[in-house]
Scaffold this motif. Sequence first.
Motif, short mmCIF file in Angstrom:
data_model
loop_
_atom_site.label_atom_id
_atom_site.label_comp_id
_atom_site.label_asym_id
_atom_site.label_seq_id
_atom_site.Cartn_x
_atom_site.Cartn_y
_atom_site.Cartn_z
N GLY A 240 45.77 -24.32 -12.81
CA GLY A 240 44.55 -24.99 -12.38
C GLY A 240 43.78 -25.50 -13.59
O GLY A 240 44.28 -25.50 -14.72
N PRO A 241 42.53 -25.93 -13.39
CA PRO A 241 41.75 -26.47 -14.51
C PRO A 241 41.61 -25.52 -15.69
O PRO A 241 41.70 -25.94 -16.85
CB PRO A 241 40.38 -26.77 -13.87
CG PRO A 241 40.70 -27.02 -12.43
CD PRO A 241 41.82 -26.09 -12.10
N ALA A 242 41.41 -24.22 -15.42
CA ALA A 242 41.26 -23.26 -16.52
C ALA A 242 42.56 -23.13 -17.30
O ALA A 242 42.58 -23.14 -18.54
CB ALA A 242 40.82 -21.90 -15.98
N THR A 340 44.94 -17.18 -15.48
CA THR A 340 44.16 -18.25 -14.83
C THR A 340 44.76 -18.55 -13.46
O THR A 340 44.83 -19.70 -13.04
CB THR A 340 44.14 -19.52 -15.70
OG1 THR A 340 45.50 -19.95 -15.92
CG2 THR A 340 43.47 -19.28 -17.04
N SER A 341 45.22 -17.50 -12.79
CA SER A 341 45.96 -17.70 -11.54
C SER A 341 45.08 -18.06 -10.36
O SER A 341 45.58 -18.31 -9.26
CB SER A 341 46.78 -16.44 -11.21
OG SER A 341 45.99 -15.28 -11.32
N ALA A 521 40.32 -16.39 -17.36
CA ALA A 521 39.41 -17.54 -17.31
C ALA A 521 39.50 -18.19 -15.95
O ALA A 521 40.53 -18.12 -15.27
CB ALA A 521 39.76 -18.54 -18.41
N GLY A 522 38.42 -18.85 -15.54
CA GLY A 522 38.42 -19.59 -14.29
C GLY A 522 38.09 -18.72 -13.08
O GLY A 522 37.48 -17.65 -13.20
N ASP A 523 38.51 -19.17 -11.92
CA ASP A 523 38.11 -18.55 -10.65
C ASP A 523 38.55 -17.10 -10.52
O ASP A 523 37.95 -16.33 -9.77
CB ASP A 523 38.66 -19.36 -9.47
CG ASP A 523 37.99 -20.71 -9.32
OD1 ASP A 523 37.09 -21.02 -10.12
OD2 ASP A 523 38.37 -21.47 -8.40
N ILE A 524 39.62 -16.71 -11.19
CA ILE A 524 40.12 -15.34 -11.08
C ILE A 524 39.18 -14.35 -11.73
O ILE A 524 39.20 -13.15 -11.42
CB ILE A 524 41.53 -15.24 -11.72
CG1 ILE A 524 42.22 -13.93 -11.35
CG2 ILE A 524 41.45 -15.34 -13.24
CD1 ILE A 524 42.56 -13.82 -9.89
N ARG A 525 38.31 -14.81 -12.59
CA ARG A 525 37.42 -13.92 -13.35
C ARG A 525 36.18 -13.57 -12.55
O ARG A 525 35.56 -14.44 -11.94
CB ARG A 525 37.02 -14.60 -14.67
CG ARG A 525 36.36 -13.67 -15.68
CD ARG A 525 36.01 -14.43 -16.94
NE ARG A 525 34.99 -15.45 -16.68
CZ ARG A 525 33.69 -15.18 -16.60
NH1 ARG A 525 33.26 -13.94 -16.76
NH2 ARG A 525 32.83 -16.15 -16.36
N SER A 526 35.85 -12.30 -12.52
CA SER A 526 34.65 -11.85 -11.81
C SER A 526 33.41 -12.52 -12.39
O SER A 526 33.22 -12.55 -13.61
CB SER A 526 34.52 -10.33 -11.93
OG SER A 526 33.36 -9.87 -11.28
#
Length: 559
Positions: A240-242, A340-341, A521-526
């Motif tokens: 993804g973007p991250a 960054t999954s 990084a990205g959406d997977i990160r809290s």
Amino acid sequence: MSTPMPAIVLISEEHPTEMVAGFARYTHEYDVRVTGSLREALTTTHDIVAEGGTVALFVTESVLPDADVHMAFHKLREKVPTARRLVAAHWDRFITDAPALRPGMAKGKFDAYLLMPRGVRDEEFHNAITDLLSDWGSTVPDPEIVSIKIISPTRDGLTLAIRDFLDRMGMPSGVYAPDSEAGRFVLDLYDGEVGFPLVYAPSRGTIVATSVRDVAITMYGAPTEIDLDHVVDVAVVGGGPAGLAAAVYASSEGLNTVLLEAEAIGGQAGTSSMIRNYLGFPRGISGMRLAQRARNQALRFGTRFFTGQVVDELRVGLEGEPHVLCTESGEVRARSVVITSGVAYRKLRVDPIEELVGMGVYYGAAMTAAREMEDQDVFVVGGGNSAGQAAVHLARFARSVTILVRRPDLAETMSAYLIGEIEYNSRITVRTCCQVVDGGGDGRLEWLGLEDVRTGQVDRVPAYGLFLLLGAEPQCDWLPHDVARDERGFVLTGRDVPRDQWSDGLPPENLATTVPGVFAAGDIRSGSMKRVASASGEGASVVPLVHAWLAPAPEEQTV
């Protein structure tokens, strides 16, 4: 009988000569027609459609003799919803007319406001035109150029999933019956046991696909092609973007970088039909195009991509040993790992609906499925930007699009520019305080049961398509327990890590996890923002931390 060329309809009463001259280079591949008013443009458009053609682009001056520009585009969109819409203002009026017109562009009433060309080779103008035409070409039901041929007697869930994957990878495809000319051509080339869907790609051969992963491996190879004795500097899990930003910056700075992606490059962002609030793209950009540009940028710097590769396990390297990423196709050993999954759309968990996934019910925007919705009634569940973008895209094909949300309005969860665009589009309605509780059909979706969450009343409505964009669930079951996560399963980094897992009284770095050499990084990160721009920023920001981790210790430098 050959298909008519797609048309470009120009509307100019005062400066038709300049307008026609500006589009002279397109006459070889488009049917360029000039009209002097909205009435004439509507008549011309009616004739084009009646002859079996379509309109790719409507272009008007900033002032029309018989209509307001915004109303003109509204009427024209009713005739051809897929056409792109452009104002090309004469240089005498460009500044004075802009304040009244630009708010309409923000609401999606038209796609661009440009200065009419002042001479030949005005490449800034033509760059905008080709962008719009390219965007149009990637979203029409039948692309002009077909890279991949899919041979299938039915348009089942797998066939649709393969085509959606190819669309997200920027590979135009077509589906053909076995007894068609294209079908017979592919079948004549194939010398194995015939099964369907059969996927043919020039220079890559023909396969009987049992999954999207089969197609991805055929196109891009499997991790087993990596020399297993070689340890890479950075392995990025998720495209993804991250992940793309991390790959671009890591490889551009000389790090040996590999990116593994389970589905298509771009992640959830890759399914967005048009992202209008991403920095640097004033006319907007589709998620697919943004992802493919980033992928090509990373490839240029040396990143190796492997799509269709599900990471089943991360084995943490101990005492200086590399981390190991395990996939069904082989292992990748890396000195550092960037997670960054991303996230997956949350399941609706209504059994009759789940049984129809792929047959009228889709998780995500399902760009390919949108083409199948022509003149149908469809529903979108979700109140975020992804749901809004999906609704706007679907409205180009469907007769009606209804957005269903449990909240009383969209303002809390959706960007204002999208809300304005939805309010303007007569094909889109929003039904608030509502949820899907039932559905069914004979082999595919035909109806939905919609419940009013305030009263409990359930209405049964006809439905041909249901697109579910319900929010985020983390995709990190493959991570070991050493990587700390919050109660929802998102990866903890930096000061969000519990104090009892800090080292020497200090938290991990901002994007570092509880495992040395493993970052997120990205959406997977809290605590992440769940926006394309913030994910890209985190992907870029993680690279200095990777550099610091890979740098030799002072005593090693001395030696």
